[in-house]
Scaffold this motif. Structure first.
Motif, mmCIF file in Angstrom:
data_model
loop_
_atom_site.group_PDB
_atom_site.id
_atom_site.type_symbol
_atom_site.label_atom_id
_atom_site.label_comp_id
_atom_site.label_asym_id
_atom_site.label_seq_id
_atom_site.Cartn_x
_atom_site.Cartn_y
_atom_site.Cartn_z
ATOM 1 N N GLY A 84 9.685 0.404 -9.599
ATOM 2 C CA GLY A 84 9.319 1.364 -8.559
ATOM 3 C C GLY A 84 9.591 0.843 -7.164
ATOM 4 N N ASP A 85 9.308 -0.448 -6.948
ATOM 5 C CA ASP A 85 9.605 -1.040 -5.639
ATOM 6 C C ASP A 85 11.107 -1.057 -5.379
ATOM 7 O OD1 ASP A 85 6.962 -1.415 -5.090
ATOM 8 O OD2 ASP A 85 6.944 -3.557 -5.552
ATOM 9 N N GLY A 86 11.882 -1.313 -6.415
ATOM 10 C CA GLY A 86 13.348 -1.274 -6.265
ATOM 11 C C GLY A 86 13.828 0.106 -5.857
ATOM 12 N N GLY A 99 2.872 -3.539 -16.806
ATOM 13 C CA GLY A 99 2.740 -2.690 -15.630
ATOM 14 C C GLY A 99 3.406 -3.302 -14.415
ATOM 15 N N LYS A 100 3.409 -4.636 -14.352
ATOM 16 C CA LYS A 100 4.067 -5.331 -13.235
ATOM 17 C C LYS A 100 5.560 -5.013 -13.196
ATOM 18 C CE LYS A 100 2.951 -9.592 -12.804
ATOM 19 N NZ LYS A 100 2.878 -11.052 -12.907
ATOM 20 N N TYR A 101 6.190 -4.926 -14.369
ATOM 21 C CA TYR A 101 7.620 -4.610 -14.414
ATOM 22 C C TYR A 101 7.887 -3.178 -13.942
ATOM 23 C CZ TYR A 101 7.988 -8.925 -17.043
ATOM 24 O OH TYR A 101 7.932 -10.233 -17.422
ATOM 25 N N VAL A 102 6.984 -2.273 -14.258
ATOM 26 C CA VAL A 102 7.117 -0.897 -13.779
ATOM 27 C C VAL A 102 6.977 -0.870 -12.251
ATOM 28 C CG1 VAL A 102 6.102 1.412 -13.843
ATOM 29 C CG2 VAL A 102 6.318 0.087 -15.949
ATOM 30 N N PHE A 103 6.040 -1.666 -11.717
ATOM 31 C CA PHE A 103 5.892 -1.752 -10.258
ATOM 32 C C PHE A 103 7.161 -2.314 -9.618
ATOM 33 C CE2 PHE A 103 0.985 -2.097 -10.342
ATOM 34 C CZ PHE A 103 0.889 -0.720 -10.353
ATOM 35 N N GLY A 137 7.357 -9.224 -0.142
ATOM 36 C CA GLY A 137 6.228 -9.259 -1.073
ATOM 37 C C GLY A 137 6.636 -9.712 -2.463
ATOM 38 N N ARG A 138 7.786 -9.248 -2.928
ATOM 39 C CA ARG A 138 8.264 -9.667 -4.250
ATOM 40 C C ARG A 138 8.661 -11.140 -4.260
ATOM 41 N NH1 ARG A 138 6.303 -5.515 -4.151
ATOM 42 N NH2 ARG A 138 4.667 -6.996 -4.541
ATOM 43 N N VAL A 139 9.269 -11.620 -3.177
ATOM 44 C CA VAL A 139 9.636 -13.040 -3.091
ATOM 45 C C VAL A 139 8.383 -13.906 -3.105
ATOM 46 C CG1 VAL A 139 10.635 -14.790 -1.550
ATOM 47 C CG2 VAL A 139 11.859 -12.645 -1.967
ATOM 48 N N ILE A 140 7.373 -13.512 -2.360
ATOM 49 C CA ILE A 140 6.108 -14.256 -2.356
ATOM 50 C C ILE A 140 5.495 -14.246 -3.752
ATOM 51 C CG2 ILE A 140 3.726 -14.198 -1.505
ATOM 52 C CD1 ILE A 140 4.896 -13.246 1.197
ATOM 53 N N GLU A 141 5.582 -13.114 -4.429
ATOM 54 C CA GLU A 141 5.050 -13.014 -5.793
ATOM 55 C C GLU A 141 5.785 -13.956 -6.744
ATOM 56 O OE1 GLU A 141 4.716 -9.525 -9.133
ATOM 57 O OE2 GLU A 141 4.448 -8.951 -7.039
ATOM 58 N N ALA A 193 0.816 -1.215 0.000
ATOM 59 C CA ALA A 193 0.000 0.000 0.000
ATOM 60 C C ALA A 193 0.848 1.262 0.000
ATOM 61 C CB ALA A 193 -0.920 -0.002 1.213
ATOM 62 N N HIS A 194 2.142 1.115 -0.238
ATOM 63 C CA HIS A 194 2.987 2.296 -0.289
ATOM 64 C C HIS A 194 2.732 3.041 -1.597
ATOM 65 C CE1 HIS A 194 5.160 -1.022 -2.125
ATOM 66 N NE2 HIS A 194 5.843 -0.145 -2.814
ATOM 67 N N MET A 195 3.384 4.167 -1.764
ATOM 68 C CA MET A 195 3.123 5.034 -2.916
ATOM 69 C C MET A 195 3.407 4.298 -4.229
ATOM 70 S SD MET A 195 2.034 7.890 -1.775
ATOM 71 C CE MET A 195 2.272 9.049 -3.070
ATOM 72 N N ARG A 196 2.372 4.065 -4.977
ATOM 73 C CA ARG A 196 2.468 3.439 -6.291
ATOM 74 C C ARG A 196 1.530 4.179 -7.233
ATOM 75 N NH1 ARG A 196 2.091 -3.079 -6.080
ATOM 76 N NH2 ARG A 196 4.318 -3.439 -6.092
ATOM 77 N N VAL A 197 1.898 4.216 -8.462
ATOM 78 C CA VAL A 197 1.026 4.794 -9.473
ATOM 79 C C VAL A 197 0.359 3.626 -10.190
ATOM 80 C CG1 VAL A 197 0.887 6.294 -11.487
ATOM 81 C CG2 VAL A 197 2.574 6.761 -9.707
#
Length: 166
Positions: free
Chosen positions: A94-96, A87-91, A152-156, A71-75
């Motif tokens: 952004g997470d990186g 869009g997942k790659y952009v996320f 979260g990314r590892v779980i994904e 829920a952190h700042m994401r577009v």
């Protein structure tokens, strides 16, 4: 208690427990202070500063919890333009960046915390409480955020591989 909550590991409830406990303490202290001020014309000098300190911890625990929930700042409008897959790659990108910024902040907050620790600063209304404790919340919150985003990314990734195997 539901089965999903029972199987959830304890570390996934750390931020929630901190937020609930510290917020409850804040409410009790504030209510007691208001009550004593209006009925007895007396208030503890440390109550307001302790409440502020607890608020800092609640805020940074919330930052870490937001990382866990994604829920952190994401577009999120990016997925409307690029589609779900791109869009997942952009996320991920952004997470990186969010993790790098959070590590940068944690490093600098820790530096300030060490300076305050070396100087032996204490709160004016709470001389028994060192000021570096307040900065510790920022370091823990930012590091917790980093861990939660990576988690979260590892779980994904694990979910993606499990779906490919099936």
């Amino acid at each position: 208690m539901s089965e999903a909550v029972k199987r959830e590991p304890f570390y996934n409830r750390i931020e929630f427990a901190i937020i609930v406990c510290f917020f409850t303490i804040m409410v009790v202290i504030t209510a007691f202070t208001v009550f004593s001020r209006y009925f007895f014309a007396f208030t503890f000098s440390w109550a307001e500063q302790l409440t502020r300190l607890l608020f800092v911890y609640v805020s940074f625990a919330g930052v870490s919890w937001a990382g866990r929930l994604g829920a952190h700042m994401r577009v999120s409008a990016v997925t409307l333009f690029l589609g779900e897959k791109r869009g997942k790659y952009v996320f991920w990108f952004g997470d990186g960046i969010a993790v790098i910024v959070a590590l940068y902040l944690a490093f600098h907050i820790a530096g300030i915390m060490m300076i305050v620790y070396e100087r032996g600063q204490v709160f004016s209304a709470m001389p028994w409480m060192p000021v570096w404790v307040m900065y510790l919340a920022g370091v823990l919150g930012m590091l917790g955020f980093c861990c939660r985003v990576v988690q979260g990314r590892v779980i994904e990734i694990r979910t993606l591989f499990k779906n490919k195997e099936n």
